[in-house]
Design a protein around this motif. Structure first.
Motif, PDB file in Angstrom:
ATOM      1  N   VAL A   3     -20.744  18.308 -17.638  1.00 52.37           N
ATOM      2  CA  VAL A   3     -19.871  18.497 -16.473  1.00 52.37           C
ATOM      3  C   VAL A   3     -18.524  17.797 -16.630  1.00 52.37           C
ATOM      4  N   LYS A   4     -18.516  16.603 -17.182  1.00 52.49           N
ATOM      5  CA  LYS A   4     -17.300  15.779 -17.213  1.00 52.49           C
ATOM      6  C   LYS A   4     -16.089  16.481 -17.822  1.00 52.49           C
ATOM      7  N   PRO A   5     -16.201  17.123 -18.995  1.00 51.58           N
ATOM      8  CA  PRO A   5     -15.003  17.783 -19.543  1.00 51.58           C
ATOM      9  C   PRO A   5     -14.457  18.894 -18.648  1.00 51.58           C
ATOM     10  N   GLN A   6     -15.329  19.509 -17.863  1.00 51.33           N
ATOM     11  CA  GLN A   6     -14.906  20.617 -17.019  1.00 51.33           C
ATOM     12  C   GLN A   6     -14.210  20.161 -15.741  1.00 51.33           C
ATOM     13  N   VAL A   7     -14.503  18.949 -15.282  1.00 50.84           N
ATOM     14  CA  VAL A   7     -13.936  18.479 -14.015  1.00 50.84           C
ATOM     15  C   VAL A   7     -12.936  17.336 -14.193  1.00 50.84           C
ATOM     16  N   GLN A   8     -12.736  16.885 -15.419  1.00 52.81           N
ATOM     17  CA  GLN A   8     -11.847  15.753 -15.690  1.00 52.81           C
ATOM     18  C   GLN A   8     -10.475  15.980 -15.066  1.00 52.81           C
ATOM     19  N   GLY A   9     -10.080  15.069 -14.210  1.00 52.56           N
ATOM     20  CA  GLY A   9      -8.775  15.147 -13.564  1.00 52.56           C
ATOM     21  C   GLY A   9      -8.705  16.112 -12.395  1.00 52.56           C
ATOM     22  N   ARG A  10      -9.774  16.858 -12.166  1.00 58.30           N
ATOM     23  CA  ARG A  10      -9.768  17.847 -11.091  1.00 58.30           C
ATOM     24  C   ARG A  10     -10.731  17.498  -9.980  1.00 58.30           C
TER      25      ARG A  10
ATOM     26  N   ALA B  79       0.843  -1.205   0.000  1.00 60.56           N
ATOM     27  CA  ALA B  79       0.000   0.000   0.000  1.00 60.56           C
ATOM     28  C   ALA B  79       0.876   1.252   0.000  1.00 60.56           C
ATOM     29  N   ASP B  80       1.968   1.230   0.742  1.00 60.45           N
ATOM     30  CA  ASP B  80       2.874   2.379   0.794  1.00 60.45           C
ATOM     31  C   ASP B  80       3.488   2.674  -0.577  1.00 60.45           C
ATOM     32  N   ILE B  81       3.816   1.628  -1.330  1.00 58.01           N
ATOM     33  CA  ILE B  81       4.364   1.805  -2.676  1.00 58.01           C
ATOM     34  C   ILE B  81       3.330   2.485  -3.574  1.00 58.01           C
ATOM     35  N   GLU B  82       2.099   2.014  -3.510  1.00 58.31           N
ATOM     36  CA  GLU B  82       1.023   2.592  -4.315  1.00 58.31           C
ATOM     37  C   GLU B  82       0.779   4.051  -3.928  1.00 58.31           C
ATOM     38  N   ILE B  83       0.815   4.351  -2.638  1.00 59.97           N
ATOM     39  CA  ILE B  83       0.603   5.718  -2.162  1.00 59.97           C
ATOM     40  C   ILE B  83       1.702   6.643  -2.697  1.00 59.97           C
ATOM     41  N   ALA B  84       2.937   6.151  -2.718  1.00 60.62           N
ATOM     42  CA  ALA B  84       4.048   6.940  -3.256  1.00 60.62           C
ATOM     43  C   ALA B  84       3.833   7.210  -4.749  1.00 60.62           C
TER      44      ALA B  84
ATOM     45  N   ILE C 104       2.114  10.810  -9.485  1.00 61.07           N
ATOM     46  CA  ILE C 104       1.184  11.056 -10.590  1.00 61.07           C
ATOM     47  C   ILE C 104       0.394  12.337 -10.368  1.00 61.07           C
ATOM     48  N   GLU C 105      -0.023  12.567  -9.125  1.00 59.67           N
ATOM     49  CA  GLU C 105      -0.831  13.747  -8.832  1.00 59.67           C
ATOM     50  C   GLU C 105      -0.081  15.058  -9.061  1.00 59.67           C
ATOM     51  N   THR C 106       1.245  15.027  -9.121  1.00 58.21           N
ATOM     52  CA  THR C 106       1.990  16.256  -9.406  1.00 58.21           C
ATOM     53  C   THR C 106       1.746  16.736 -10.840  1.00 58.21           C
ATOM     54  N   PHE C 107       1.293  15.840 -11.712  1.00 57.45           N
ATOM     55  CA  PHE C 107       1.030  16.196 -13.108  1.00 57.45           C
ATOM     56  C   PHE C 107      -0.428  16.533 -13.362  1.00 57.45           C
ATOM     57  N   LEU C 108      -1.282  16.308 -12.376  1.00 60.61           N
ATOM     58  CA  LEU C 108      -2.703  16.596 -12.514  1.00 60.61           C
ATOM     59  C   LEU C 108      -2.983  18.026 -12.073  1.00 60.61           C
ATOM     60  N   PRO C 109      -4.002  18.663 -12.650  1.00 56.36           N
ATOM     61  CA  PRO C 109      -4.348  20.018 -12.201  1.00 56.36           C
ATOM     62  C   PRO C 109      -4.851  19.996 -10.765  1.00 56.36           C
TER      63      PRO C 109
END
Length: 148
Positions: free
Chosen positions: A125-132, A76-81, A86-91
Motif C-alpha cells: 500500500v505505501k508506494p501507492q499512497v505515499q504523499g497522497r 503556529a500561523d507561520i508553520e501553517i503558511a 509545501i502542499e502545492t507540490f504534493l499530489p
C-alpha cells in the motif's frame, strides 16, 4: 518536469514576486533534498523528493499542535503558511474510500490473515499512497481490516 525542477522554478517565481514565506519554504525544501543527495551520494527521484516533502508537512503539523498547546499562535500561523506552500507540490490527497479500496485489494493480493501480515500489506500500500494520504490513518485502516 521533475519535482526538483518545479521547486526551482517556483523559487524563481517567488523571488520575482518577493514572496518571502513561499521563497523561504521552497529554499528549506530544496535544502532538505540537497542534504539527502549529499548524504546518499546520489540524485533523488520524484518519489524520494515526495517523501521529503511529506516528512516536512508532517513535522510542521506536529509543530503546529505543540505551538497551539504552548499558546504560541503566532508561530503556529507561520508553520501553517509553510504547510500550505509545501502542499502545492504534493499530489492531490486520496479520498478515504480510495484508500480503503487499495487496502482491501492489498489484503486480498497478499493473502493477509491477521496482524502478523501487516508488514506485507503496508509494503504493497505505501508506494501507492505515499504523499497522497496520511500514513498514520492508512496504518489504522490496515489494522482495522486485519483484526476484523
Amino acid at each position: 518536469m521533475t519535482l526538483i525542477e518545479q521547486l526551482k522554478e517556483s523559487m524563481k517565481d517567488a523571488m520575482r514576486a518577493k514572496d518571502k514565506v513561499r521563497l523561504g519554504t521552497i529554499r528549506l525544501a530544496l535544502s532538505a533534498v540537497k542534504q539527502l543527495e549529499v548524504d546518499g551520494q546520489k540524485t533523488l527521484g520524484d518519489d524520494e523528493v515526495l517523501a521529503v516533502l511529506t516528512k516536512m508537512v508532517k513535522q510542521r503539523k506536529d509543530s503546529v499542535t505543540q505551538y497551539i498547546e504552548g499558546g504560541r499562535q503566532d508561530l503556529a500561523d507561520i508553520e501553517i503558511a509553510e504547510i500550505a506552500v509545501i502542499e502545492t507540490f504534493l499530489p492531490a490527497a486520496m479520498a478515504q474510500e480510495e484508500v480503503e479500496a487499495l487496502i482491501a485489494k492489498a489484503v486480498a493480493d497478499t493473502g493477509a490473515q491477521g496482524m502478523q501480515d501487516m508488514g506485507k500489506v503496508m509494503a504493497v500500500v505505501k508506494p501507492q499512497v505515499q504523499g497522497r494520504a496520511d500514513m498514520g490513518l492508512v496504518s489504522q485502516v490496515v489494522k482495522a481490516k486485519l483484526t476484523a
